[in-house]
Structures are given as C-alpha cells and as structure tokens.
Scaffold this active site. Structure first.
Site, PDB file in Angstrom:
ATOM      1  N   ASN A  96       0.867  -1.179   0.000  1.00  0.00           N
ATOM      2  CA  ASN A  96       0.000   0.000   0.000  1.00  0.00           C
ATOM      3  C   ASN A  96       0.904   1.229   0.000  1.00  0.00           C
ATOM      4  OD1 ASN A  96      -1.788   2.053   0.480  1.00  0.00           O
ATOM      5  ND2 ASN A  96      -2.467   1.309   2.493  1.00  0.00           N
ATOM      6  N   TRP A  97       0.984   1.867  -1.146  1.00  0.00           N
ATOM      7  CA  TRP A  97       1.916   3.009  -1.266  1.00  0.00           C
ATOM      8  C   TRP A  97       1.351   4.267  -0.622  1.00  0.00           C
ATOM      9  CZ3 TRP A  97       3.984   2.572  -7.068  1.00  0.00           C
ATOM     10  CH2 TRP A  97       4.625   1.348  -7.212  1.00  0.00           C
ATOM     11  N   LYS A  98       0.104   4.219  -0.225  1.00  0.00           N
ATOM     12  CA  LYS A  98      -0.569   5.363   0.414  1.00  0.00           C
ATOM     13  C   LYS A  98      -0.380   6.630  -0.435  1.00  0.00           C
ATOM     14  CE  LYS A  98      -0.223   3.055   4.833  1.00  0.00           C
ATOM     15  NZ  LYS A  98      -0.124   3.133   6.290  1.00  0.00           N
TER      16      LYS A  98
ATOM     17  N   HIS B  72      -9.546   0.809   4.978  1.00  0.00           N
ATOM     18  CA  HIS B  72      -8.247   0.993   5.626  1.00  0.00           C
ATOM     19  C   HIS B  72      -8.417   1.905   6.841  1.00  0.00           C
ATOM     20  CE1 HIS B  72      -4.160   2.299   6.395  1.00  0.00           C
ATOM     21  NE2 HIS B  72      -3.785   1.191   5.789  1.00  0.00           N
TER      22      HIS B  72
ATOM     23  N   GLU C  35      -6.837   4.334   7.904  1.00  0.00           N
ATOM     24  CA  GLU C  35      -6.698   5.770   7.630  1.00  0.00           C
ATOM     25  C   GLU C  35      -7.975   6.333   7.008  1.00  0.00           C
ATOM     26  OE1 GLU C  35      -2.952   5.302   5.612  1.00  0.00           O
ATOM     27  OE2 GLU C  35      -2.147   4.647   7.544  1.00  0.00           O
TER      28      GLU C  35
ATOM     29  N   GLU D 149      -5.259  -5.219  10.380  1.00  0.00           N
ATOM     30  CA  GLU D 149      -4.245  -4.202  10.620  1.00  0.00           C
ATOM     31  C   GLU D 149      -4.555  -3.466  11.921  1.00  0.00           C
ATOM     32  OE1 GLU D 149      -2.150  -2.765   6.832  1.00  0.00           O
ATOM     33  OE2 GLU D 149      -4.007  -1.644   6.940  1.00  0.00           O
TER      34      GLU D 149
ATOM     35  N   GLY E  30       2.534   2.148  10.861  1.00  0.00           N
ATOM     36  CA  GLY E  30       3.480   3.256  10.770  1.00  0.00           C
ATOM     37  C   GLY E  30       4.207   3.567  12.068  1.00  0.00           C
TER      38      GLY E  30
ATOM     39  N   SER F 109       3.485  -2.244  10.282  1.00  0.00           N
ATOM     40  CA  SER F 109       4.935  -2.309  10.517  1.00  0.00           C
ATOM     41  C   SER F 109       5.560  -3.646  10.099  1.00  0.00           C
ATOM     42  CB  SER F 109       5.260  -1.993  11.980  1.00  0.00           C
ATOM     43  OG  SER F 109       4.866  -0.661  12.295  1.00  0.00           O
TER      44      SER F 109
ATOM     45  N   GLY G 140       5.000   1.322   4.666  1.00  0.00           N
ATOM     46  CA  GLY G 140       6.310   1.955   4.500  1.00  0.00           C
ATOM     47  C   GLY G 140       7.327   1.101   3.755  1.00  0.00           C
TER      48      GLY G 140
HETATM   49  P1  13P Z   1       3.072   0.319   7.661  1.00  0.00           P
HETATM   50  O1  13P Z   1       3.593  -0.951   7.037  1.00  0.00           O
HETATM   51  O2  13P Z   1       3.790   1.546   7.209  1.00  0.00           O
HETATM   52  O3  13P Z   1       2.944   0.190   9.156  1.00  0.00           O
HETATM   53  O4  13P Z   1       1.572   0.507   7.112  1.00  0.00           O
HETATM   54  C1  13P Z   1       0.704  -0.566   7.178  1.00  0.00           C
HETATM   55  C2  13P Z   1      -0.501  -0.242   6.409  1.00  0.00           C
HETATM   56  O5  13P Z   1      -1.292   0.615   6.773  1.00  0.00           O
HETATM   57  C3  13P Z   1      -0.718  -0.952   5.136  1.00  0.00           C
HETATM   58  O6  13P Z   1      -1.995  -0.739   4.651  1.00  0.00           O
END
Ligand code: 13P
Length: 252
Positions: A9-11, A94, A96, A164, A170, A210, A232
């Site tokens: 997930n490149w966000k 997600h 977020e 998640e 993160g 993470s 990340g």
């Molecule tokens: P991180 O791997 O940066 O913790 O993010 C996880 C995530 O939200 C994947 O969708």
C-alpha cells in the site's frame, strides 16, 4: 493450501514518475519469485502508469479506496468501474480511511458490495485502535467490523481480509506473531460463521502494521497469517522484494 499474498500500500506517496520507477524496479525480482501472489497499490493517478509498467508481469495492481456509487455528482471520487478498467484489487476500510476520513462500517460494507459487483477483488481492512486494545475490546471491535463489513454480501472467492491493528500502522511496533495469528484466527472463525468452514479455510487473511524484512518470516510462520499488507516497507524495492521472497512457501 492458501497461496500467500503480499500487497504493498503506497498510500499518498510517489509521483507518477516515481511510481513508474518503483514498479519497474519491482518487476524483474518479483517475477522470479514463485508461490507468492503480489499486488502493488499506488495512488489513483498512477494506476494506469503502474499497470503499464507491470504489463505481462505476475505483479498485480490495486487501488487504495473507491466510492460505492457507479457514477454521478461525487466530486473527487472514483467509481468501481473506473478501477476495474485499470486494476484487479482495491483496499477498502483501511484504518486511515476509517479514522481520518470518518468512514464507518456501513459505508465500508457498501464499498465491498460495489467492488465485488464491479469484478474487483476487495481487500477489506479491519483493526482495533490502541485504546480499544488497552480496554480489552479487540475481539468485540474486530467482530463488529467483520460482521458489518460483510453484511448482506454473498460468499465470493475474490474477497481478501487484512487485519491491521491501528496501533501497529506506521509505528515500527508490529503485533507479535502470536497476537497476529490469534486475531486472524478470530477473523477466520467469524468468516466461517458467515460462509461456512470451507470458504473460511480458503480465504486469505493478511496481517498489516509495521511489516518489514526483519519480521515477515516470524509472522508468516504463524499458520493463520497468509501474507502481509505492507505500507512503509513497500516503498523500497529491496525491502518489498525481501518481504515477498521470505513469504514464499519454500522459504517458510
Ligand atoms: P506500515 O507498514 O507503514 O505500518 O503501514 C501498514 C498499512 O497501513 C498498510 O496498509
């Protein structure tokens, strides 16, 4: 046996130029790894570019969100059919989206239904917040999110679920492999209640939060953990390739 799946997930990262470079860097190394399905989820504006860079590659493309309506006056939104032209997967619910953009279970549920009708493979994300975990409410929160997210949805092999925990996203603090395995086991039992054992046993359930090249092997060593949703670490080609390589059945 369930084929492991690693999704990046490149966000809200990468310009279109950067996305093309990252996809091109991933392509060769990932194509040489067998037994793991891989997906990258760039920002909407780079979907076409990344799909082009990955044409005839084993690496699949996904989006990070979508609207549930087919079309109309929804400024700034993207419809399921628009994505279905460009990619195969879509992350929905997600944390977020839930916590920054206030998406609730009912909205996520509509999105899951719309994605499946459009022929997309939804990656339904669920997870508890730190205060919910500290209050001992993890099971209750996950149960609500899974049941509500899938309410009224017929059993569909395209479905994927990602657990998640919000506090692990993160932060550099991943769930322990045992805790990840335990909660994913709960998700599988909930899915079995909805769709039966056979469906639940075939469903891929990923862990996210993470995930790094340093912890993927122990996470994957858990019988219940079918792969990862990686944030990340998916932005660095060498890290993502290492995570995928360590997720292959032969590596486990
Ligand atoms: P991180 O791997 O940066 O913790 O993010 C996880 C995530 O939200 C994947 O969708």
């Amino acid at each position: 046996m369930r084929t492991p799946l690693i999704a990046g997930n490149w966000k809200m990262n990468t310009t279109t130029t950067e996305a093309r470079v990252l996809a091109s860097d991933l392509r060769g190394p990932l194509d040489s790894i067998e037994g793991v399905e891989t997906v990258v989820c760039p920002p909407f504006v780079s979907l076409a570019t990344v799909a082009d860079a990955l044409r005839r590659s084993s690496v699949k493309v996904g989006a990070q969100n979508m609207h549930y309506e087919a079309k109309g006056a929804f400024t700034g939104e993207i419809a399921p059919a628009m994505l279905a032209d460009l990619c195969e997967y879509v992350i929905l619910g997600h944390s977020e989206r839930r916590h920054i953009f206030l998406e609730d279970d009912a909205l996520v549920n509509k999105k899951v239904a719309a994605a499946l009708s459009a022929g997309l493979k939804p990656i339904l994300a669920v997870g508890e917040r730190l205060e919910e975990r500290n209050a001992g409410d993890t099971e209750q929160v996950i149960t609500r999110q899974v049941r509500a997210g899938l309410a009224g949805i017929a059993a569909d092999e395209a479905l994927i679920i990602a657990y998640e925990p919000v506090w692990a996203i993160g932060t550099g603090i991943a769930a322990s492999p045992e805790a990840a395995g335990e909660t994913i086991g709960l998700v599988r039992r909930l899915v079995a209640e909805l769709y039966g054992d056979e469906f639940a046993q075939a469903l891929r359930i990923l862990y996210g939060g993470s995930v790094t090249p340093d912890n993927i092997a122990e996470l994957r060593a858990q019988r219940e953990v079918d792969g990862g949703l990686v944030g990340g670490a998916s932005l660095k080609a060498t890290d993502f390739v290492s995570i995928v390589r360590q997720s292959a059945p032969a590596a486990g």
